[in-house]
Write an enzyme that holds these catalytic residues in place. Structure first.
Site, PDB file in Angstrom:
ATOM      1  N   THR B 262     -27.319  13.462 -41.898  1.00 51.80           N
ATOM      2  CA  THR B 262     -26.485  13.237 -43.382  1.00 51.80           C
ATOM      3  C   THR B 262     -25.731  11.910 -43.356  1.00 51.80           C
ATOM      4  O   THR B 262     -24.649  12.256 -43.552  1.00 51.80           O
ATOM      5  CB  THR B 262     -25.768  14.656 -43.443  1.00 51.80           C
ATOM      6  N   HIS B 370      -9.650  15.925 -31.963  1.00 53.78           N
ATOM      7  CA  HIS B 370     -10.634  16.790 -31.819  1.00 53.78           C
ATOM      8  C   HIS B 370     -10.319  17.735 -30.900  1.00 53.78           C
ATOM      9  O   HIS B 370      -9.324  17.761 -30.120  1.00 53.78           O
ATOM     10  CB  HIS B 370     -11.896  16.003 -31.220  1.00 53.78           C
ATOM     11  N   GLU B 418     -16.622  16.387 -32.017  1.00 54.83           N
ATOM     12  CA  GLU B 418     -16.327  14.727 -31.745  1.00 54.83           C
ATOM     13  C   GLU B 418     -17.228  14.204 -30.709  1.00 54.83           C
ATOM     14  O   GLU B 418     -17.695  13.245 -30.589  1.00 54.83           O
ATOM     15  CB  GLU B 418     -14.795  14.368 -31.478  1.00 54.83           C
ATOM     16  N   GLU B 427     -17.649  13.881 -41.139  1.00 60.23           N
ATOM     17  CA  GLU B 427     -17.980  14.738 -42.100  1.00 60.23           C
ATOM     18  C   GLU B 427     -16.883  15.146 -42.977  1.00 60.23           C
ATOM     19  O   GLU B 427     -17.064  14.884 -44.347  1.00 60.23           O
ATOM     20  CB  GLU B 427     -18.598  16.093 -41.624  1.00 60.23           C
ATOM     21  N   GLU B 430     -16.300  12.039 -45.171  1.00 55.03           N
ATOM     22  CA  GLU B 430     -17.532  12.015 -46.192  1.00 55.03           C
ATOM     23  C   GLU B 430     -17.179  13.108 -47.320  1.00 55.03           C
ATOM     24  O   GLU B 430     -17.685  12.839 -48.570  1.00 55.03           O
ATOM     25  CB  GLU B 430     -18.812  12.309 -45.301  1.00 55.03           C
ATOM     26  N   ASP B 447      -5.795  11.460 -29.189  1.00 55.95           N
ATOM     27  CA  ASP B 447      -6.890  11.929 -28.439  1.00 55.95           C
ATOM     28  C   ASP B 447      -6.445  12.659 -26.996  1.00 55.95           C
ATOM     29  O   ASP B 447      -5.706  13.487 -27.086  1.00 55.95           O
ATOM     30  CB  ASP B 447      -8.135  11.615 -28.495  1.00 55.95           C
TER      31      ASP B 447
END
Lengths: 736, 736
Positions: B262, B370, B418, B427, B430, B447
């Site tokens: 996607t 993440h 991640e 995502e 987005e 991270d």
């Protein structure tokens, strides 16, 4: 004693009073409000709008038009430079000018005919004898139409060439027209004559080339422009507004907009010819008058064209043998097209003017129109420019006299080279992309201010409907004393809204008809286009007949389009009223519930159209539209229920940012990478509609996948827009 | 009499005083300041920062880590769900939680090995007898390393397959490596063994396929990770931080990031498989430990590989005959690679938490990391998650106790999946593209919080340097009482800035190494990445050795990475300090002059590199950089010279919007349409550098045209950014 007591009491009261007065007025309370507290809460001033309306003067507009149309002012010609100077002079006027005005220059790629080698259309016999020559210039009826600066009719961006071949009639030059023609005629090596309408100018040649057509003619059929009338003895201009037989529509023949050499980049002269130019005619094309088209078409051989290809000529429109009929004097003759157009890099100017905002100088309301014309351009674009100059005169005077300064900044743009493909406005948006996208509240376009003097016409994003209606209710319709623009409009064009009942019908800005295109499709800025237009019960003309011809002069405009200039005045008042409201309102007068209403209508239409096929209208799309409605209602409710003038200006700004940026959320440059600067994902759900049409006709599963893809894009865009209407994330979240 | 006068005077004075008091306090002046006037002017509170620093507790971080690493928590496994619940529980804690917390789910495309059919690497004789089998799982040294949930080492997104062929050694699997190898070896039908480093994971297979290679192995050479050490008897873990012989780096093998099905759309389950997935290995690839790689490589025949291809094994790295040497027991044997990976659509969660802003709730500071690991992920990513949980505990407590509410909203993101390609964060960006782009002040990524315990490491846009320095000066370096993080940092890594003199060296966020990528490259949001890292005089390990292996456990982290958790504490304090400053400062602590300095350095480097060739560094680029500097100085000056707390909040917001949106101006999605979500036009002028390199090598004029094109893009981007630093247009306009 009593007296003493009285005196004492009087004294004491006096002293107390003095004390109170000193205490109240004499001592700074420390916590008293800073001076800007009132400024930031100020709303639009209705009295000022009344004053503005009363000062807009139809006679000033008329004189502006007279001045602007003295000479032809095609882009980058000396006449254009003269209008640049006029705009700068007006906008720098110490009494009635703006805060600041300047020019922005771009080095752009234009296309011109050769004045020494005029383009020619002839009929030549098999022995190469010229037996008929089409008129090279339009017939002059007034001195200005005979000005040597009147450019020969031509198709800008048509390549030079001298194709010669048998003539065919290809209707409007649509793909389906050539397809139909190709069934019975071998089109290889032919010249196609087409009429304006139905397909874009460049498309008529682009669609023809794959069939082997080597040249294209285009003319305006009297059926489409003159309600069938043809004679200049008593029917057409100078006897009416209709197009004389020799009139020719010029135009930019490209499918893209903006400078063709520098897509996405401002044409600032630092480019090479790297970019391959696409979207222009691959074969020569030339426009001619219907006087000549009549001679050519009525002599054509072959079968009669289909009924809906027939025009107003008193003969059968045949498709061509190819070529002329055997009984014609032109029998076995070819048509020869000689074009000598050349491309040229030219320095084109936008003229920019600014009124600085007082409270939010970093919020812009932009008002624009192009300045360049094909010839004198009295209607296109000088009717709009005359209106803009009257607006800036009235507003500038209030600013110079210290009576007004808008809350937000107002930017006026007089765009260059629009006729060649919206070039000035597109380069401007490319150059200032980020800044404009982040700060522009709305763009108002008034290009042709008056197509005709019957009624207002307005197009735009659904969120501007409300402010246009409000303004239109406050302005008298052209030439009427007790009917508003709104009440007049609703008589000509209306529909029943689920939310508002019977209201005037607004149009959408889906195409690229004027300078709003780059603002809408490239920047995603809320925009509108305002004009006065036709009584459609009286004419079927596809546009006012003198459009892009040598007849679009002051004489024509003042006699046949808007005698008295009352329609110009009504447009100036309406657009100016909208402009002031956008610039001055505490809360931006943009209505997101009207957006929701439109989305719901599109959704229900999509459900009707596609649902039965494949349960296509998926839950995500429905739920996105529902989220949008709920966010819009919530925002509306918050605006209505709060006294925002008393709340922190940060809250007002937050709401205004949500309203301002709503249309940006519908912009998805990545979802439509193949459509040049047509990236708006919403509008009439065009991506979905196109994909659906293709999938239905092909039946291929990969095409159905694309339908699903567009559904996803759409759902995400609408959900994203709903999100931007919420201050934080938590409103839309789901707990698990 | 005198007495009476005295009494009268005293009375009068008293009455006057009472009057003054009544007048001053008793009567509302009407113009007194609304309550929000002080709120909107509030700046960051240094005492609060001190309190925050003092409350960040190293032992809490240790306990967070212990809790987070109890079980393996690879994306979408039950262990992952357990961490989702942990985060939600912490962030909803009534005493120390946030205002709100929830999960966001996406249906994403992941890739897993088959637990019933483990991937296999074997050496098989010509008669198809297996004569050597590589280890299928890592050797356990502790109970948790033997957990059945430890996923077999594999290459996510490698296709299943069972290629068999002669082995070759292809160094790092770069294009140049295969090119070099192909000069002397016929690569068709071979299996290539490569070492990690030099090229992306997926690239090692993508680069190989065109030469006819049918399978790829990848391992970590002890030269690259262990400073040459190899033995688990006394050298590697559990005796040190070094990788044991059977340790295998897992990883996502794709060149893109975000859900692969996607692109540009949030994976909300409404998609079909329309999108063609690109950027994943076209042939099977499998990672192995250096224990097995040693056996395979040292038996290889053919010529010795080039000197810089040699690793730490005590044998010659030969390129392969192809295949093994004649003297080897493996002579004429093939290597067989059997992979049984499969793609699967899985529900992956981000956990989101929010502290609502008081004055500007519609401005977001986002802090993220993440949550998913490959195995227990003590360092990657749980070191960062432990730090984040400690930050939210301290900040949440202040909020719950009513002691603090930030000016701007703070959003915490615990991203899912991640490791498979930054999927959760991509995502998220987005889904909320427009909203985040319009409102996000900055993104802070922590991270791997601690790679090693020597010094701070920070990367980011140049505008964040100043606030990171400020925070780093206020925090004690890990385990030190009188040295600040800043003073410690400058000892390890520094440079001399033209403007600031000797300062620590910040890195740039040019790649896609962690979740900042989508924020930087897709949204153009100002971002930074903060951690503690190595003393490079002590190790050459390309990353901490247990990276993506079964050895990245609590035991490993607490013994060999950060005993005492003081480095974790220093990172929490530094990042938290930056976070509070970004959330609370009246004027955003983003410095555009530091941006200008970097642009000037790039420009001067570009002039050095390219000027002599073609006078390439055109005037528009130079003038764009100069405009940027001038706009930045002007803005800086305005901030320094005004007492903004006393001015209208609209002015503060205007300045802040300019600072916030600066990085958006460098984003040009249309200029690099071929680079997926790597659209930042500026950074190290990468478009220009690539184009120049290509043009120099090809010498073709069309390639030089592209160099010019990139110069134009760059000039426009920088000029556009300069423009966004100015409140109006007039500052940069030129009169004619």
């Amino acid at each position: 004693m009593i007296l003493k007591v009285v005196i004492s009491v009087v004294c004491a009261v006096s002293v107390l009073t003095v004390g109170i007065l000193i205490g109240h007025f004499g001592i700074d309370k420390g916590s008293s409000a800073p001076s800007w507290v009132n400024d930031v809460a100020k709303d639009v001033d209705e009295a000022l709008i009344e004053k503005f309306l009363s000062e807009v003067d139809n006679m000033q507009i008329q004189e502006n038009l007279r001045e602007l149309t003295k000479v032809p002012h095609m882009a980058t010609t000396p006449g254009d430079e003269q209008t640049v100077k006029l705009m700068l002079e007006r906008w720098r006027d110490p009494e009635t000018g703006l805060d600041d005005a300047w020019r922005e220059e771009y080095m752009v790629y234009l296309s011109f005919p050769d004045t020494k080698n005029p383009n020619k259309v002839t009929v030549v016999s098999p022995s190469d004898t010229v037996i008929y020559t089409a008129r090279e210039k339009e017939k002059p009826y007034t001195a200005d139409q005979d000005d040597p600066e009147v450019v020969q009719p031509y198709a800008a961006y048509s390549p030079p060439g001298n194709p010669k071949g048998k003539l065919v009639y290809a209707n409007q030059g649509k793909p389906s027209d050539y397809q139909e023609l190709n069934k019975t005629v071998d089109l290889r090596g032919t010249i196609a004559i087409t009429r304006y309408g139905g397909a874009g100018r460049a498309a008529k040649a682009i669609n023809a080339a794959p069939y082997g057509v080597i040249g294209v003619l285009v003319y305006t059929d009297p059926l489409d422009i003159n309600d069938g009338l043809m004679s200049d003895i008593n029917e057409t201009y100078p006897h009416s507004w209709y197009l004389p037989p020799s009139g020719v529509e010029r135009g930019g023949f490209s499918t893209h907009y903006g400078d063709l050499r520098t897509p996405y980049l401002a044409a600032k002269g630092n480019h090479t010819d790297f970019a391959d130019i696409t979207g222009i005619p691959p074969i020569p094309i030339q426009p001619i008058g219907f006087e000549d088209a009549y001679v050519l078409i009525c002599e054509l051989g072959g079968e009669a064209a289909p009924a809906d290809w027939q025009g107003a000529f008193n003969c059968s429109y045949n498709i061509g043998g190819p070529g002329f009929k055997q009984t014609s004097a032109f029998n076995s003759s070819d048509v020869k097209l000689e074009t000598f157009n050349h491309g040229e890099l030219k320095n084109s100017s936008n003229v920019m003017g600014v009124i600085r905002g007082s409270v939010e100088p970093d919020r812009y309301v932009i008002y624009g129109n192009h300045r360049d014309s094909w010839v004198h351009g009295a209607i296109d674009p000088s009717s709009g420019t005359s209106v803009m100059l009257e607006l800036t005169r009235v507003l500038g005077k209030m600013v110079k006299q210290g009576k007004w300064r808008p809350r937000r900044s107002i930017i006026f743009g007089s765009w260059g080279a629009e006729e060649f493909g919206l070039i000035g406005s597109a380069e401007y948006t490319e150059q200032y992309f980020t800044k404009l996208s982040e700060r522009t509240v709305a763009y108002i376009n008034v290009d042709i201010a008056v197509f005709a003097n019957a009624t207002l016409r307005a197009s735009g994003m659904p969120s501007v409907q409300n402010v246009i209606f409000k303004a239109a209710k406050q302005v008298n319709a052209a030439g009427m004393e007790s009917t508003s623009v709104y009440d007049n409009w609703i008589k000509y064009s209306n529909w029943t809204s689920p939310e508002h009942g019977l209201i005037p019908k607004m149009g959408h800005l889906t195409g690229a008809g004027s300078d709003y295109a780059a603002f809408v499709h490239y920047l995603g800025i809320t925009a509108m286009d305002i004009s006065y237009t036709y009584d459609r019960s009286k004419t079927n003309a596809r546009i006012y007949p003198a459009y892009h011809t040598a007849y679009d002069t002051f004489d024509y405009a003042s006699k046949y389009i808007d005698p008295g200039f009352f329609s110009h005045q009504a447009v100036a008042r309406t657009a100016g009223n909208v402009l002031i409201r956008l610039a001055d309102s505490l809360v931006l007068p943009l209505n997101c519930s009207d957006y929701a209403e439109l989305l719901e209508m599109y959704l229900s239409r999509a459900v009707d159209l596609y649902q039965t096929d494949l349960c296509l209208i998926s839950e995500p799309l429905k739920s996105a539209v529902a989220s949008f409605r709920s966010a819009a209602s919530h925002l509306d409710q918050m605006i209505l229920s709060s006294d925002l003038a008393k709340e922190t200006p940060m809250k007002v700004r937050r709401i205004n940012d949500q309203l301002m940026l709503l249309d940006r959320a519908f912009l998805d440059p990545l979802a439509f990478p193949d459509k040049y600067a047509f990236s708006a994902g919403m509008s009439t759900f065009p991506g979905l509609a196109d994909a659906f049409a293709k999938a239905e006709s092909s039946g291929q599963s990969s095409d159905w996948d694309k339908v699903h893809y567009h559904l996803s894009v759409l759902s995400q865009n609408i959900a994203g827009a709903a999100n931007t209407l919420c201050p934080l994330f938590s409103e839309l979240k789901k707990y698990n």
